[in-house]
Every structure is written in structure tokens, then in C-alpha cells.
Design a protein around this motif. Structure first.
Motif, short mmCIF file in Angstrom:
data_model
loop_
_atom_site.label_atom_id
_atom_site.label_comp_id
_atom_site.label_asym_id
_atom_site.label_seq_id
_atom_site.Cartn_x
_atom_site.Cartn_y
_atom_site.Cartn_z
N GLY A 1 -7.38 4.21 -0.90
CA GLY A 1 -8.08 2.97 -1.14
C GLY A 1 -7.16 1.81 -1.46
O GLY A 1 -5.95 1.96 -1.64
N ASN A 2 -7.76 0.64 -1.54
CA ASN A 2 -7.05 -0.61 -1.81
C ASN A 2 -6.30 -0.51 -3.15
O ASN A 2 -6.91 -0.25 -4.18
CB ASN A 2 -8.06 -1.76 -1.85
CG ASN A 2 -7.44 -3.11 -2.06
OD1 ASN A 2 -6.89 -3.38 -3.12
ND2 ASN A 2 -7.54 -3.97 -1.06
N PRO A 3 -4.98 -0.74 -3.16
CA PRO A 3 -4.22 -0.57 -4.41
C PRO A 3 -4.61 -1.55 -5.50
O PRO A 3 -4.59 -1.19 -6.69
CB PRO A 3 -2.77 -0.76 -3.96
CG PRO A 3 -2.84 -1.48 -2.66
CD PRO A 3 -4.11 -1.06 -2.02
N VAL A 4 -4.99 -2.77 -5.14
CA VAL A 4 -5.40 -3.74 -6.16
C VAL A 4 -6.72 -3.31 -6.79
O VAL A 4 -6.89 -3.41 -8.02
CB VAL A 4 -5.52 -5.14 -5.53
CG1 VAL A 4 -6.02 -6.16 -6.56
CG2 VAL A 4 -4.17 -5.60 -4.95
N LEU A 5 -7.62 -2.83 -5.99
CA LEU A 5 -8.91 -2.36 -6.52
C LEU A 5 -8.71 -1.15 -7.41
O LEU A 5 -9.31 -1.05 -8.50
CB LEU A 5 -9.84 -2.03 -5.35
CG LEU A 5 -11.26 -1.57 -5.70
CD1 LEU A 5 -11.98 -2.63 -6.51
CD2 LEU A 5 -12.04 -1.24 -4.42
N ARG A 6 -7.88 -0.23 -6.99
CA ARG A 6 -7.61 0.96 -7.81
C ARG A 6 -6.94 0.59 -9.12
O ARG A 6 -7.24 1.17 -10.17
CB ARG A 6 -6.74 1.93 -7.01
CG ARG A 6 -7.48 2.57 -5.85
CD ARG A 6 -6.54 3.11 -4.78
NE ARG A 6 -5.63 4.09 -5.33
CZ ARG A 6 -4.39 4.29 -4.87
NH1 ARG A 6 -3.92 3.55 -3.87
NH2 ARG A 6 -3.63 5.22 -5.42
N GLU A 7 -6.04 -0.37 -9.07
CA GLU A 7 -5.38 -0.83 -10.30
C GLU A 7 -6.39 -1.44 -11.26
O GLU A 7 -6.34 -1.21 -12.49
CB GLU A 7 -4.31 -1.86 -9.95
CG GLU A 7 -3.37 -2.22 -11.10
CD GLU A 7 -2.28 -1.20 -11.28
OE1 GLU A 7 -2.06 -0.80 -12.45
OE2 GLU A 7 -1.64 -0.80 -10.30
N PHE A 8 -7.33 -2.23 -10.74
CA PHE A 8 -8.35 -2.85 -11.59
C PHE A 8 -9.19 -1.77 -12.28
O PHE A 8 -9.46 -1.85 -13.49
CB PHE A 8 -9.25 -3.75 -10.75
CG PHE A 8 -10.36 -4.39 -11.55
CD1 PHE A 8 -10.17 -5.61 -12.18
CD2 PHE A 8 -11.60 -3.77 -11.68
CE1 PHE A 8 -11.19 -6.19 -12.94
CE2 PHE A 8 -12.62 -4.33 -12.43
CZ PHE A 8 -12.41 -5.55 -13.05
N ILE A 9 -9.62 -0.76 -11.53
CA ILE A 9 -10.44 0.31 -12.11
C ILE A 9 -9.65 1.07 -13.17
O ILE A 9 -10.17 1.36 -14.26
CB ILE A 9 -10.92 1.25 -11.00
CG1 ILE A 9 -11.87 0.52 -10.04
CG2 ILE A 9 -11.61 2.48 -11.59
CD1 ILE A 9 -12.17 1.27 -8.76
N ALA A 10 -8.40 1.39 -12.87
CA ALA A 10 -7.57 2.12 -13.83
C ALA A 10 -7.37 1.31 -15.11
O ALA A 10 -7.46 1.86 -16.22
CB ALA A 10 -6.22 2.45 -13.19
#
Length: 417
Positions: A97-106
């Protein structure tokens, strides 16, 4: 009379047989049956009842539908424009998945007391796909999955499709009956326990802190994993937040989340917070399912969220849904038959009602639809021994005035013989 085959020659002079049309039809073999998995899974009555929402005259408390007027159309449109500014927004992407989106969730997990890195997040096509991927990755046919009684219908479908044997755990005042869970874990040696610990679908209830501690302790003692499904966690209108189960025992808990209830369900964006021991297996299962979730939807969501859109959306949604919950709860005493009981949720989307002995909510649904109002009978939410007197009511879709009108219609339906 059936015609006999004739003889002819192809272009190379070889003799071939030719069959008249009637003989050709009669020799067709029957098609194979559908798989046992598909045959053992029933259609969702919730999905079928959603067709009622196409009729503007029907007030439907059936589907867990977010209120469309609360979608941030302008903000999401700007984010989609940003996602489409480069051709990469329409290209293939990584399965994770999109790394920026994954970073936000994390980062959001970490801020809420559950330390998480981007590499632990896998984006899925809605949290429903997350459940299907986990079922296929973790379960073999015949494995036992423990679920709450009642439980989320689409999760029951996912586990059934994986060939699992589903065993229900009774519920107590503070959530799961831990004594019963301990006995069932001893008897069945489950691989998984599935729970919606916060504002459960269908009941709206939440596991108390002591129950969360007890559940995670039993998972460690008996060696089973827990899937905590948290699509409603951000929709709290009263009471204090409770910890993630994974924050209590990270080793045994897999957490699933979704943007469907806080941004828009049509985006179909969910995720799994995985662990190193299962991450690769889930990624491979994801690749076989759809390669990756929509690139443009992920990019638009990442733009919207990192620009601060979530908190504004949550403030708006919580205020509106809190009023709608209160409107439904206030109307229930005069709506349902005397002797009925119902949940009083601190958040989420649902109220769970139990009618007096002798009432069958499935049979009563016809009378309700005649009054142009709908709900979901409770029986399909049970993996075994359904309680026919139960029903689920969703309060999020309509403004308070419409909820009150719908409850009046429901009251009239119960007045019918």
C-alpha cells in the motif's frame, strides 16, 4: 429418433465424424457443482435489505450506512485532484500500500498507545477484505474460530468460506463471558478468536477493561490469536477510550481498521496491523486476491489525512451521530412492545434490541415494511442457536426528525396483529 453421426472429410482428406445438432446437445455432460465453500455460505440479509434504501419512502434502520450529507465532498475532491496531478496515481502499486497512508495509520496507532511502524501496516480493499485475507492466511478447513454471540455477519461469512468451524462464546454484562471462553478454548483448541471490542456490530456494546485483560490473558494461556476488528472505534460520543487489545498483548493480537465509517465507505480502504511472523503470508494472499488496493483512492486518502482532514471530519460526524443516537434511544420506550430491552451504546452505529418472549423479529419485518420502515432481524448474526427475538437498528443515516418518524412507523407496525 436420434440421428446417427455422418462421415465427412477435413481439408487434408482425413475422415472425421459429424454429429447432428440434436445428438450434440444430448451428449453434453452436466456442469460441475459449485464449491462446498460457496454452497455453505448464505447471502447477507443486510446487503439485501440495502435495496430498500433506493425507495425514498422507506426509512431504513437496516444498513450501517454513514450519513451521506456528512461526507466532505469538497475536501475529498481536492485530494483526488492532487492524486491525479501525476500519472503515477493511476499506475500499479505495491501490495503493501501507499507508504504515506501507512505511515499516517501507524503514527495514529502510536499516538493512541499502540506503538506501530509503517512496515506493520498492510492496506486492504475495505476491512472486509482484511478479514478474508486473514481467514485464508491463518485457517485450514476444520480449524476452530471463536466468535462473540452474536457476531458481525460478514466475518462469519469470511470464516465459513475458509472452511472454519465457528463456535460462539456467550456474552456477559461487561462483554465476553471469560469463564465460558476458558472452557471453550480447552474443549476446541481454537486458532482464532474474533471480536469487535468497541461498539460492536451488531450490539453496540464494548468490552470493559477487565474483560480486555482477561481475553488477552486467555489468548496467551491457550495459544490462540485474536483478531480485533475496530471500524467504529473513532465514533465515540460518551465515556472514556479503552485500550487496544494489541496494546495489552501484542504477540497474540492482529488489529483491523477501516476508513469506511469516518471518511466514506465507497473508498473501500481498510488495513491490517500485522506482525512479522505473518506479514509475508498475508501479503502473498493479498497479491493473489487483487495485487493491490486502488492506487488513486489510497493517494487521495493520504493527501486528505495528512492535510488534517480527519479531525475535522470526526468532529462533525461525532456531533451529528451523538444526537441521532440520543433521538433513537429516547423513542425506544414507546416504540417497542412492553418488556423489550435494548443496548445503550457509547458510540458506533447500532442499537441492539430484544423483544419479549414469543416475538419473532423476522416475521415482524413484513409488518414494518408495510409501514415503510425497516430494520435487520437479529437471527443472521448468530453462528448457532439464533435468538429470533433480537433486532438491530442503525441510527446514523438520518437526522433526528426522520429517526423519530421512523420509530413512529415501527411502533405502528408492532400494533398490527
Amino acid at each position: 429418433m436420434t440421428e446417427s453421426p455422418g462421415r465427412g472429410h477435413d481439408h487434408d482428406g482425413l475422415q472425421i465424424l459429424t454429429f447432428p445438432h440434436s445428438a450434440e446437445v444430448s451428449m453434453h455432460a452436466p456442469l460441475p457443482r459449485l464449491s462446498q465453500r460457496s454452497g455453505g455460505t448464505t447471502r447477507s440479509p443486510v446487503r439485501d435489505l440495502l435495496a430498500l434504501t433506493e425507495n425514498p419512502d422507506v426509512i431504513s434502520f437496516a444498513g450501517g450506512l454513514p450519513a451521506p450529507e456528512l461526507f466532505d465532498l469538497d475536501g475529498l475532491r481536492r485530494s483526488f485532484d492532487a492524486a491525479l496531478a501525476e500519472p503515477g496515481g493511476l499506475q500499479y502499486s505495491t501490495s503493501e500500500g501507499n507508504p504515506v497512508l501507512r505511515e499516517f495509520i501507524a503514527d495514529r496507532y502510536t499516538a493512541q498507545g499502540l506503538p506501530t511502524t509503517r512496515d506493520e501496516i498492510l492496506i486492504t480493499t475495505g476491512s472486509q477484505q482484511a478479514l478474508s485475507l486473514l481467514a485464508l492466511s491463518l485457517l485450514d478447513p476444520g480449524d476452530v474460530v471463536l466468535v462473540e454471540r452474536p457476531s458481525y455477519l460478514a466475518a462469519l461469512q469470511a470464516f465459513t468460506m475458509a472452511g472454519a468451524r465457528i463456535v460462539s462464546v456467550p456474552m456477559a454484562a461487561d462483554g465476553i463471558d471469560l469463564d465460558a471462553l476458558n472452557v471453550l478454548a480447552e474443549q476446541h483448541r481454537p486458532k482464532l478468536m474474533y471480536t469487535v471490542p468497541t461498539f460492536q456490530n451488531p450490539t453496540g456494546g464494548s468490552l470493559g477493561r477487565s474483560t480486555r485483560d482477561g481475553l488477552t490473558g486467555l489468548a496467551a494461556r491457550h495459544g490462540f490469536r485474536v483478531i480485533e476488528d475496530e471500524p467504529y472505534r473513532e465514533l465515540r460520543y460518551s465515556g472514556d477510550p479503552l485500550p487496544y487489545l494489541a496494546a495489552l498483548t501484542n504477540e497474540h493480537v492482529i488489529t483491523v481498521g477501516s476508513f469506511s465509517k469516518v471518511l466514506a465507505p465507497g473508498l473501500r480502504l481498510g488495513w491490517i496491523r500485522t506482525r512479522a511472523d505473518l506479514h509475508s503470508a498475508v501479503v502473498v494472499t493479498k497479491q493473489s486476491a487483487d495485487l493491490h488496493t486502488s492506487t488513486v483512492d489510497q493517494a487521495a486518502a493520504a493527501h486528505y489525512l495528512t492535510a488534517g482532514g480527519l479531525e475535522t471530519a470526526l468532529d462533525r460526524i461525532r456531533a451529528a451521530y451523538g444526537e441521532r443516537r440520543d433521538a433513537m434511544l429516547a423513542a425506544l420506550p414507546q416504540t417497542l412492545p412492553a418488556g423489550s430491552t435494548w443496548s445503550t451504546p457509547h458510540g458506533g452505529m447500532f442499537v441492539w434490541a430484544t423483544l419479549p418472549t414469543g416475538h419473532d423479529s423476522t416475521r415482524r419485518l413484513t409488518s414494518a415494511i408495510e409501514q415503510s420502515v425497516a430494520y435487520v432481524p437479529g437471527a443472521p448474526f448468530y453462528a448457532e442457536r439464533p435468538d429470533a427475538s433480537t433486532m438491530r437498528l442503525s441510527f446514523t443515516t438520518y437526522e433526528p426528525a426522520t429517526i423519530r418518524e421512523g420509530m413512529s412507523r415501527l411502533e405502528r407496525s408492532f400494533a398490527q396483529p
